[in-house]
Design a protein around this motif. Structure first.
Motif, short mmCIF file in Angstrom:
data_model
loop_
_atom_site.label_atom_id
_atom_site.label_comp_id
_atom_site.label_asym_id
_atom_site.label_seq_id
_atom_site.Cartn_x
_atom_site.Cartn_y
_atom_site.Cartn_z
N THR A 34 0.84 -1.20 0.00
CA THR A 34 0.00 0.00 0.00
C THR A 34 0.88 1.25 0.00
N LYS A 35 1.93 1.25 0.81
CA LYS A 35 2.86 2.38 0.84
C LYS A 35 3.52 2.58 -0.53
N ARG A 36 3.87 1.48 -1.18
CA ARG A 36 4.50 1.57 -2.50
C ARG A 36 3.58 2.30 -3.47
N ILE A 37 2.32 1.92 -3.50
CA ILE A 37 1.37 2.55 -4.42
C ILE A 37 1.19 4.03 -4.06
N GLN A 38 1.10 4.34 -2.78
CA GLN A 38 0.95 5.73 -2.35
C GLN A 38 2.15 6.56 -2.80
N HIS A 39 3.35 6.01 -2.70
CA HIS A 39 4.55 6.74 -3.13
C HIS A 39 4.54 6.97 -4.64
N LEU A 40 4.03 6.02 -5.40
CA LEU A 40 3.93 6.22 -6.85
C LEU A 40 2.97 7.37 -7.17
N GLU A 42 2.27 9.91 -5.22
CA GLU A 42 2.82 11.17 -4.72
C GLU A 42 4.14 11.58 -5.39
N HIS A 43 4.69 10.74 -6.24
CA HIS A 43 5.99 11.01 -6.86
C HIS A 43 5.96 12.36 -7.58
N LYS A 44 7.03 13.13 -7.45
CA LYS A 44 7.07 14.50 -7.97
C LYS A 44 7.52 14.61 -9.43
N GLU A 45 8.28 13.65 -9.91
CA GLU A 45 8.81 13.72 -11.28
C GLU A 45 7.69 13.53 -12.30
N GLU A 46 7.83 14.15 -13.46
CA GLU A 46 6.84 14.02 -14.54
C GLU A 46 6.92 12.67 -15.23
N GLN A 47 8.11 12.11 -15.32
CA GLN A 47 8.33 10.78 -15.90
C GLN A 47 9.23 10.02 -14.95
N TYR A 48 8.86 8.79 -14.66
CA TYR A 48 9.69 8.00 -13.76
C TYR A 48 9.48 6.51 -13.99
N VAL A 49 10.43 5.74 -13.47
CA VAL A 49 10.40 4.28 -13.60
C VAL A 49 10.34 3.70 -12.20
N HIS A 50 9.41 2.77 -11.99
CA HIS A 50 9.33 2.04 -10.73
C HIS A 50 9.84 0.63 -10.98
N LEU A 51 10.74 0.16 -10.10
CA LEU A 51 11.30 -1.18 -10.23
C LEU A 51 11.11 -1.96 -8.94
N ASP A 52 10.81 -3.25 -9.07
CA ASP A 52 10.83 -4.13 -7.91
C ASP A 52 12.26 -4.19 -7.37
N GLN A 97 -2.48 9.21 -13.00
CA GLN A 97 -2.83 9.42 -11.60
C GLN A 97 -4.13 8.71 -11.25
N GLU A 98 -5.11 8.79 -12.15
CA GLU A 98 -6.38 8.11 -11.92
C GLU A 98 -6.17 6.60 -11.86
N ALA A 99 -5.34 6.07 -12.76
CA ALA A 99 -5.06 4.63 -12.77
C ALA A 99 -4.41 4.19 -11.46
N LEU A 100 -3.42 4.95 -10.98
CA LEU A 100 -2.74 4.60 -9.74
C LEU A 100 -3.69 4.69 -8.54
N LYS A 101 -4.52 5.72 -8.50
CA LYS A 101 -5.48 5.86 -7.39
C LYS A 101 -6.51 4.73 -7.41
N ASN A 102 -6.95 4.32 -8.59
CA ASN A 102 -7.89 3.20 -8.70
C ASN A 102 -7.23 1.90 -8.27
N TRP A 103 -5.94 1.73 -8.62
CA TRP A 103 -5.19 0.55 -8.19
C TRP A 103 -5.12 0.51 -6.66
N LEU A 104 -4.80 1.65 -6.05
CA LEU A 104 -4.72 1.72 -4.59
C LEU A 104 -6.06 1.35 -3.95
N LYS A 105 -7.14 1.93 -4.45
CA LYS A 105 -8.47 1.65 -3.89
C LYS A 105 -8.84 0.18 -4.06
N ASP A 106 -8.62 -0.36 -5.25
CA ASP A 106 -8.93 -1.77 -5.53
C ASP A 106 -8.12 -2.68 -4.61
N TYR A 107 -6.82 -2.40 -4.49
CA TYR A 107 -5.94 -3.24 -3.67
C TYR A 107 -6.29 -3.17 -2.19
#
Length: 163
Positions: A34-40, A42-52, A97-107
């Motif tokens: 849940t924290k991981r999704i929240q950080h995604l 809230e991330h400040k950069e316009e383009q970024y890569v998230h890695l496991d 942003q909408e996709a990430l927020k929906n992922w957080l809510k669903d999860y």
């Protein structure tokens, strides 16, 4: 591009990171994810890569602007069409942003601690792109690639040397 990590323990090789934003250790797997999704979100950069944490970058990932979110599929589970959040490239916009927020809510409302299924359900509703296998080559599993491996994903591998 700059590398930012959000560790819950102090990293041993701090010189590899441009920014270190510590987070409180999680009590459960669900809380950590849940924290991981929240950080995604809230991330400040316009383009970024998230890695496991079990990925190894061999080549700089290419970030393009024609999609909101790009993700890899799960080859090691033999579920080729299952999008997973192990390697995710994000162009920050209203759609992503909408996709990430929906992922957080669903999860957070699901009964499982596996976030992949909620990720797959929600990302597919948005402008997404499926990254080629070279972006998450599963080490130790049979996989077909058509170019140089960009990111290796090492599930359950204790020690791996990548050339």
């Amino acid at each position: 591009f700059p590398v930012t990590i959000h560790p819950d323990i102090e990293p041993t090789n701090q010189e590899y990171f441009d920014k270190i934003i510590p987070i409180e250790p999680s009590k459960t797997i669900k809380e950590a994810k849940t924290k991981r999704i929240q950080h995604l979100i809230e991330h400040k950069e316009e383009q970024y890569v998230h890695l496991d944490t079990d990925t190894y970058v061999n080549e700089k990932p290419i970030i393009e602007n024609h999609y909101s979110i790009a993700a890899t599929t799960s080859q090691w589970r033999q579920e080729i069409f299952n999008l997973v959040p192990s390697v995710v490239i994000i162009n920050k916009n209203q759609n992503s942003q909408e996709a990430l927020k929906n992922w957080l809510k669903d999860y957070t409302t699901s009964k499982t601690d596996k976030d992949q299924y909620a990720f797959d359900r929600q990302i597919r509703k948005h402008n997404y792109y499926i990254l080629s296998p070279e972006y998450s080559a599963q080490v130790g599993e049979p996989i077909q690639v058509s170019g140089k491996i960009i990111i290796a994903h090492c599930h359950y591998v204790k020690q791996t040397k990548i050339n």
